[in-house]
Design an enzyme around this catalytic site. Structure first.
Site, PDB file in Angstrom:
ATOM      1  N   ALA A 104      33.857 -23.815  17.825  1.00  0.00           N
ATOM      2  CA  ALA A 104      32.408 -23.619  17.872  1.00  0.00           C
ATOM      3  C   ALA A 104      31.631 -24.526  18.819  1.00  0.00           C
ATOM      4  O   ALA A 104      30.534 -24.155  19.249  1.00  0.00           O
ATOM      5  CB  ALA A 104      31.838 -23.773  16.468  1.00  0.00           C
ATOM      6  N   ALA A 105      32.105 -25.728  19.124  1.00  0.00           N
ATOM      7  CA  ALA A 105      31.305 -26.662  19.918  1.00  0.00           C
ATOM      8  C   ALA A 105      31.078 -26.104  21.327  1.00  0.00           C
ATOM      9  O   ALA A 105      31.945 -25.410  21.867  1.00  0.00           O
ATOM     10  CB  ALA A 105      32.000 -28.024  19.993  1.00  0.00           C
ATOM     11  N   PRO A 106      29.900 -26.380  21.914  1.00  0.00           N
ATOM     12  CA  PRO A 106      28.832 -27.250  21.386  1.00  0.00           C
ATOM     13  C   PRO A 106      27.837 -26.574  20.456  1.00  0.00           C
ATOM     14  O   PRO A 106      26.947 -27.230  19.931  1.00  0.00           O
ATOM     15  CB  PRO A 106      28.116 -27.705  22.668  1.00  0.00           C
ATOM     16  N   GLU A 127      35.166 -27.105  14.596  1.00  0.00           N
ATOM     17  CA  GLU A 127      35.540 -27.714  15.873  1.00  0.00           C
ATOM     18  C   GLU A 127      36.617 -28.751  15.618  1.00  0.00           C
ATOM     19  O   GLU A 127      36.450 -29.646  14.784  1.00  0.00           O
ATOM     20  CB  GLU A 127      34.324 -28.362  16.539  1.00  0.00           C
ATOM     21  N   ASP A 172      36.097 -18.172  20.477  1.00  0.00           N
ATOM     22  CA  ASP A 172      35.877 -18.445  21.905  1.00  0.00           C
ATOM     23  C   ASP A 172      36.959 -19.450  22.300  1.00  0.00           C
ATOM     24  O   ASP A 172      36.772 -20.651  22.223  1.00  0.00           O
ATOM     25  CB  ASP A 172      34.474 -19.002  22.129  1.00  0.00           C
ATOM     26  N   CYS A 225      36.316 -18.044  28.812  1.00  0.00           N
ATOM     27  CA  CYS A 225      35.536 -18.218  30.041  1.00  0.00           C
ATOM     28  C   CYS A 225      36.507 -18.268  31.226  1.00  0.00           C
ATOM     29  O   CYS A 225      36.399 -19.118  32.103  1.00  0.00           O
ATOM     30  CB  CYS A 225      34.656 -19.456  29.976  1.00  0.00           C
TER      31      CYS A 225
END
Length: 455
Positions: A104-106, A127, A172, A225
């Protein structure tokens, strides 16, 4: 000019062809785009230019945010790459759902998921890095989220506690970071095809635990990403083949969003996934897909003995309630604090009442404040939640010098002499801190860890 590895350029020339590869490489050498989201949980009162919208997302705009702006400090806006907004945007989260943001971070995706929940259900934001978990907590707290549990755990430690618990899970995943090359050129130094394959194996390990926590018919939002098919289409193919998951079509109309390629994986339907290329002009590199678990029990979970509940947590005593009420009765609340519990003098409303013993919990729900000797001191998280509703006991700092002094941690002089005790502090109408007023002086309660150097 980015110094792209030869192996990287050859790979994408082979995958895209010379013409598309040239457009891709040229785009990587252009300036990256900045954007922000406006918090729909709070009054949308911002001073920024809202003329350049991010496609598809109604509360997102192109522009730059300063960390000293009252919009940021009050949790009214979140600075985020526009492409990175889409994994949470496409998630089919409904009010009352159980949602997990596993990496989850940030906190950009967690804050967006929390908006969809709108104070109902529960969000677990996890995280594995303790340092990044601290930043995650700060951002979720600033956003005014009161129904989140923030954990600092590995997926393997988390899954036994939440077997088939979540309606939606967003992963993610840690990746080779190719989509961040122009935003963070340092990432180029770490790139190699071997590193891509290492990331692929790590993603499979994380997802193996994630599916154990997903309900039958639940949805997994997978994103990276990076542009690498090994970490994108091939991972989605692996999920379909290993867990009999179904790729869910995503309907978006923007011509700035591309789609995954069937030929880059081993299953059909990969063209229903999303790809964000820098040459499309929306933002940085991103990949996103939605997969649905089949009905019935799929994941095999090795049962672990979970320890009994924490006996150090207790209910509020009558005296505790009087001290809390003395502070809170002047404010407009959107929650019932009377069910709060106390642990190590911290008073909080848990977001989850299930047994979490054995997990590293950074925060569980809404921390109201701390019990001290014969008094109750409200928390900064409470401030950010109170900022969601109109309030009367507010002192506005009125000018930039007072505002920066307050962010620096200083006591300031104010005109208001009518308000006494704990009050809310705002600037430009945006609430961001508690203060304690007495005789024209405002004692500073802005957290030390958030204070900034005064210019």
């Amino acid at each position: 000019m980015l110094n792209l590895p030869v192996e990287f350029k050859e790979k994408y020339q082979r995958l895209l062809g010379d013409s598309q590869a040239k457009a891709f490489f040229d785009a990587l050498n252009k300036e990256n785009k900045k954007a922000f989201r406006i918090n729909t949980l709070k009054p949308n009162q911002v001073s920024y230019d809202l003329s350049k919208k991010v496609p598809e997302i109604s509360n997102a705009y192109y522009g730059e945010v300063n960390g000293q702006d009252p919009e940021w400090v009050s949790g009214t806006v979140y600075s985020q790459d526009p492409s990175a907004m889409f994994p949470a945007f496409i998630a089919n989260v409904k009010e009352g759902d159980h949602v997990l943001d596993l990496c989850a971070a940030p906190g950009g995706k967690s804050t967006a998921l929390a908006e969809k929940l709108n104070g109902s259900g529960v969000l677990v934001a996890n995280e594995i890095s303790s340092g990044r978990a601290k930043a995650l907590r700060e951002n979720i707290e600033r956003w005014g989220v009161k129904n989140a549990v923030i954990t600092n755990e590995s997926p393997a430690n988390l899954s036994p506690h939440f077997t088939q618990y979540f309606d939606e899970i967003l992963v993610d995943a840690p990746c080779s970071g190719e989509g961040m090359f122009r935003k963070n050129p340092e990432a180029i130094k770490y790139w190699s095809q071997d590193y891509v394959l290492t990331c692929q194996e790590r993603q499979k390990e994380i997802l193996t635990e994630a599916v154990k926590m997903l309900k039958p018919n639940g949805q997994l939002i997978y994103s990276t990403c990076t542009f690498s098919p090994e970490e994108d289409e091939e991972i989605v193919s692996w999920l379909v083949e290993t867990y009999n998951m179904k790729i869910v079509p995503i309907e978006l109309a923007s011509d700035k969003i591309s789609h995954g390629k069937n030929e880059w994986g081993s299953v059909s339907g990969l063209d229903h996934t999303l790809r964000f290329w820098p040459q499309d002009g929306l933002g940085e590199g991103q990949f996103a897909a939605i997969l649905q678990m089949p009905d019935g029990k799929i994941a095999k979970v090795k049962k672990q003995k979970i320890k009994k509940g924490d006996r150090s947590t207790r209910r509020l005593t009558k005296n505790d309630q009087k001290l809390v009420e003395k502070v809170l009765d002047k404010f407009n609340l959107n929650f019932d604090w009377t069910a709060a519990v106390v642990r190590n003098d911290h008073v909080f409303l848990p977001a989850i009442d299930k047994d979490l013993k054995g997990l590293k919990i950074v925060n569980n729900g809404l921390e109201l404040g701390i019990m001290k000797k014969n008094r109750f001191e409200p928390s900064h998280q409470l401030v950010e939640v109170l900022g969601e509703l109109p309030q009367e006991d507010v002192i506005d700092l009125e000018n930039q010098d007072n505002y920066l002094s307050y962010l620096h941690g200083e006591t300031v002089r104010v005109d208001s002499k009518k308000l006494k005790g704990f009050v809310l502090v705002s600037f430009k109408g945006l609430i961001f801190s508690f203060g304690k007023a007495a005789n024209g002086t405002l004692k500073n309660f802005y957290p030390k860890g958030l204070r900034i150097l005064k210019k």
